[in-house]
Design an enzyme around this catalytic site. Structure first.
Site, PDB file in Angstrom:
ATOM      1  N   ASP A 166       0.880  -1.163   0.000  1.00  0.00           N
ATOM      2  CA  ASP A 166       0.000   0.000   0.000  1.00  0.00           C
ATOM      3  C   ASP A 166       0.925   1.223   0.000  1.00  0.00           C
ATOM      4  OD1 ASP A 166      -3.162   0.685   1.676  1.00  0.00           O
ATOM      5  OD2 ASP A 166      -2.078   1.750   0.095  1.00  0.00           O
TER       6      ASP A 166
HETATM    7  C1  GLC Z   1      -4.280   4.384  -0.342  1.00  0.00           C
HETATM    8  C2  GLC Z   1      -5.159   3.175  -0.126  1.00  0.00           C
HETATM    9  C3  GLC Z   1      -5.098   2.166  -1.238  1.00  0.00           C
HETATM   10  C4  GLC Z   1      -4.900   2.898  -2.543  1.00  0.00           C
HETATM   11  C5  GLC Z   1      -3.515   3.506  -2.504  1.00  0.00           C
HETATM   12  C6  GLC Z   1      -3.212   4.336  -3.757  1.00  0.00           C
HETATM   13  O1  GLC Z   1      -3.674   4.783   0.845  1.00  0.00           O
HETATM   14  O2  GLC Z   1      -5.047   2.500   1.119  1.00  0.00           O
HETATM   15  O3  GLC Z   1      -6.317   1.427  -1.224  1.00  0.00           O
HETATM   16  O4  GLC Z   1      -5.022   1.993  -3.635  1.00  0.00           O
HETATM   17  O5  GLC Z   1      -3.305   4.322  -1.358  1.00  0.00           O
HETATM   18  O6  GLC Z   1      -4.052   5.433  -3.813  1.00  0.00           O
END
Ligand code: GLC
Length: 752
Positions: free
Chosen positions: A270
């Protein structure tokens, strides 16, 4: 730094010299370029040609949403995009803010709670196909979704992105989405693996729980996505599990994901989920995104070479403190993802905002909207002799495809509920709107201005207007609920409680006093309290349903579409009726919270008793139970039958139950099969969902629904044996229209 750069340069030269170049085959293509060759041959050929520096370059981001290719070898970059409900607008290279392109508006599909509420795998397939075509057209290789975290608490700000409280329902619904998405040469990135069941302190909550709860509740949907869906990537979550961040957790990423499930895709962090080079190297991560490491405080421009899996990793290798075995494994996983997507020469072309996608959004929404209550058959609206409909509530006009965090979208169109009702009923009645209440107004999202809904009137002025509009209306349609603002249905924050915000409860009570024919449409991705539920005629769970919201809601209210949605999670009467709140440590260990600890342990003491599993065990009376959903017709169930009353360890039993449409309109019913283990060595929930079938019936039509059950459906996870166990004994098969509306049951035995 000088010494290091010459070492790195030397390493690059050495490994470049070692790179072998095999002869070009007759096709003129090098093996890794030849899509006729087996995938693994292409991967190993490409790997054999890459330098150490090139392998490092492809395992971490080069921009906010892309990672590098290998320009020298013609291996393209990899482009990721949010999100689970539609293709995120382009952002600036190194920013979250939108780039302001004029060709990246999309179709917003319903949130995944709505998809789950369809209980229809065909809708999941349609969803995956449609969103995959939009991602393909936008030339994206990895879709950062779907999310399948289990609905443990109704306060979790991101439940709207997920598929509810039951692992079986989520497991069945995620597979077609993944399969159809990936037919477009776009990888699913199933998230957030694992145990990211709340948003408060999502980076620092350290989850612990029994292996039973892990394997029976929180892992099944991820496992199904990997083993049955063939997911090409998985996103590791922010939280910790047993003291180790999920992005660096070898039990999750290696022991379970790879060794037990046979995952051959890439593990993507993430955004900002990586915190340590050594742990990321050995913990099973393949591709690092979104970091803001110590070497580069958050926001430093072009910090990508300082990512944990960038220069710091190269340095460990140059100093002989890390070998290249792990690096080769990571690079191979990323290359495999590239060959399946960016380098896939058989990809279709995709499409964007096509009539088919708009129709799909409307159809999925129509199948997911849940009719919770319908006194006096007030729905569908009978407009004969009627001439005025009052539409009240901010959610009738508020865009819901924007906000809520990373799933926010820039849509080509979003039909508001008010607009949808005007289109459907405007010719036969006056549609009069009153705001009713005003929520907090956010001015922008990701750098783009939001619709200005400022309204400075007081609550009493707003209420007075709404009541006056409602008083002489033939019908009142109240459209409220939550929204995508922080502390509602929104990433990175949880809700403070079950209640509706902005004084809606008071307002609904006032409206109900002046007009008994009031229909409430609750727009939310979570259960909410409804103290007024006894005072209104009908309640619809409207979800966040994207571009076609207004049309889909009008379809249901008019009866053009007969509601067939069923709740994918329980609407508890009180928070204390939720396992995580009654027995668990939500939002974390109280002592650690009080001390303001950096990481907050949270033990899931409710264990496997999540959702209806807890409600049944505690014998609570939910406001609306899991699996509940009414129709405009009625269904009668016959007495269930079985082809045998006992099965052996390798045998099976086929159940059948007749279902008849006893009403005057066609409709769809989801027959749910729950299994109860009457006596078990370990505690088990009173019943567990183990099958469901959605069928369509014309008035008077009858169909036979069958389910085949084997030991898998009877098993529980025995963490002392680290195995699934089906214990001989007596079981009960229950057939229901919801988890609390059981229409028939029969007992049977599992014998050795
Ligand atoms: C965010 C989310 C994730 C997302 C990523 C990119 O913090 O937790 O679900 O795909 O960052 O935006």
């Amino acid at each position: 730094m000088k010494l290091f750069s010459s070492m790195a340069a030397a390493l690059v030269l050495m490994s470049a010299a070692a790179v072998s170049v095999s002869a070009r085959p007759s096709s003129g293509l090098l093996p890794y370029q030849d899509s006729a060759l087996p995938l693994e041959e292409r991967v190993s050929d490409a790997l054999s040609r890459m330098t150490t520096a090139e392998k490092i370059a492809i395992i971490h981001a080069q921009s906010k949403f892309s990672s590098a290719g290998v320009p020298r070898l013609g291996i393209p970059e990899l482009w990721c995009t949010d999100g689970p409900h539609g293709i995120r607008p382009e952002v600036l290279w190194d920013e979250w803010n939108q780039a302001g392109w004029t060709n990246d508006s999309c179709t917003a599909f319903p949130a995944l709670t709505c998809l789950a509420a369809t209980w229809n795998p065909e809708m999941a397939a349609l969803y995956g196909k449609s969103i995959g075509e939009e991602a393909r057209y936008r030339e994206k290789d990895v879709l950062l979704g779907p999310g399948v975290n289990i609905y443990r608490t109704p306060l979790n700000g991101r439940n709207f992105e997920y598929m509810g409280e039951d692992p079986f329902l989520a497991s069945v619904m995620v597979v077609p989405y993944v399969r159809e998405l990936q037919k477009n040469g776009v990888a699913a990135c199933v998230k957030h693996y694992a145990l990211n069941n709340q948003e408060s302190r999502r980076h620092t909550t350290d989850v612990d729980l029994s292996d039973r709860a892990l394997y029976e509740i929180y892992l099944p949907a991820f496992r199904a996505a990997v083993q049955d869906g063939g997911a090409w990537s998985v996103m590791a979550s922010y939280n910790l599990y047993k003291g180790r961040h999920a992005c660096q957790n070898s039990r999750l990423l290696k022991d379970i994901l790879r060794d037990e499930w046979g995952f051959d895709g890439a593990v993507i962090s993430d955004w900002g989920g990586v915190h340590d080079t050594g742990q990321a190297v050995t913990g099973g991560l393949d591709l690092e995104f979104g970091s803001w490491t110590n070497g580069l405080s958050e926001g430093k421009k072009n910090a990508y070479d300082s990512y944990y899996l960038a220069d710091p990793y190269l340095k460990l290798i140059a100093e002989g403190k890390a070998d290249t075995k792990e690096l080769d494994a990571k690079a191979a996983n990323v290359l495999r993802l590239m060959f399946r997507t960016a380098m896939n020469t058989d990809k279709p072309f995709g499409s964007l905002n096509s009539p088919e996608h708009v129709a799909a959004a409307r159809r999925i929404a129509g199948e997911g909207i849940v009719l919770l209550k319908n006194d006096r058959g007030v729905l569908p609206l009978d407009m004969r002799g009627k001439k005025k409909i009052a539409v009240i509530g901010e959610n009738a006009i508020k865009p819901m495809t924007v906000g809520g965090g990373s799933s926010s979208l820039k849509v080509r169109e979003e039909v508001s509920p008010l607009e949808g009702l005007r289109r459907r009923f405007g010719k036969e009645a006056d549609i009069v709107y009153a705001r009713g209440y005003v929520g907090e107004q956010l001015k922008e999202h990701d750098g783009m201005a939001l619709l200005d809904l400022t309204d400075s009137r007081t609550e009493s002025e707003l209420t007075a207007e709404a009541v006056s509009v409602a008083r002489d209306a033939d019908y009142v349609i109240f459209i409220g609920g939550l929204n995508k603002n922080p502390h509602q249905d929104c990433e990175d924050t949880d809700r403070a409680g079950l209640g509706l915000p902005y004084g809606q409860d008071r307002l609904i009570a006032e409206l109900a006093k002046v007009n008994p024919d009031i229909i409430v449409v609750n727009i939310s991705g979570n259960a909410v309290a409804m103290p007024w539920v006894g005072d209104v005629a009908a309640v619809l769970q409207g979800w966040y349903i994207g571009s076609e919201a207004g049309n889909a809601i009008a379809d249901i209210i008019s009866g053009d579409v007969v509601p067939s949605g069923k709740l994918p999670f329980t609407f508890p009467a009180r928070l204390e009726d939720v396992g995580a709140h009654a027995l668990g440590e939500y939002p974390g260990n109280a002592e650690a919270l009080k001390l303001g600890a950096d990481t907050v342990p949270e033990y899931y003491s409710e264990d496997i008793f999540v959702g209806y599993r807890y409600a049944d065990k505690a014998r609570t009376a939910p406001l609306f139970p899991f699996g509940h959903g009414l129709s405009y017709t009625t269904f009668a169930y016959g007495k269930p039958e079985a082809d045998s009353r006992q099965l052996g360890a390798d045998g099976s039993i086929t159940f059948s139950v007749k279902v008849k449409n006893t009403g005057r309109t066609a409709g769809k019913e989801t027959v749910q099969l729950y299994i109860a283990d009457k006596k078990s060595s370990l505690p088990r929930p009173p019943k567990e969902l183990k099958g469901f079938r959605k069928i369509e019936l014309a008035p008077g039509e009858e169909k036979v629904v069958t389910f085949t059950v084997g030991k898998d459906e009877l098993s529980y996870y025995d963490d002392s044996k680290h195995a699934w166990v089906a214990e001989p004994g007596t079981f009960e098969a229950l057939f229901g229209s919801s988890s609390r509306d059981i229409r028939g049951s029969l007992t049977f035995r599992l014998v050795d």
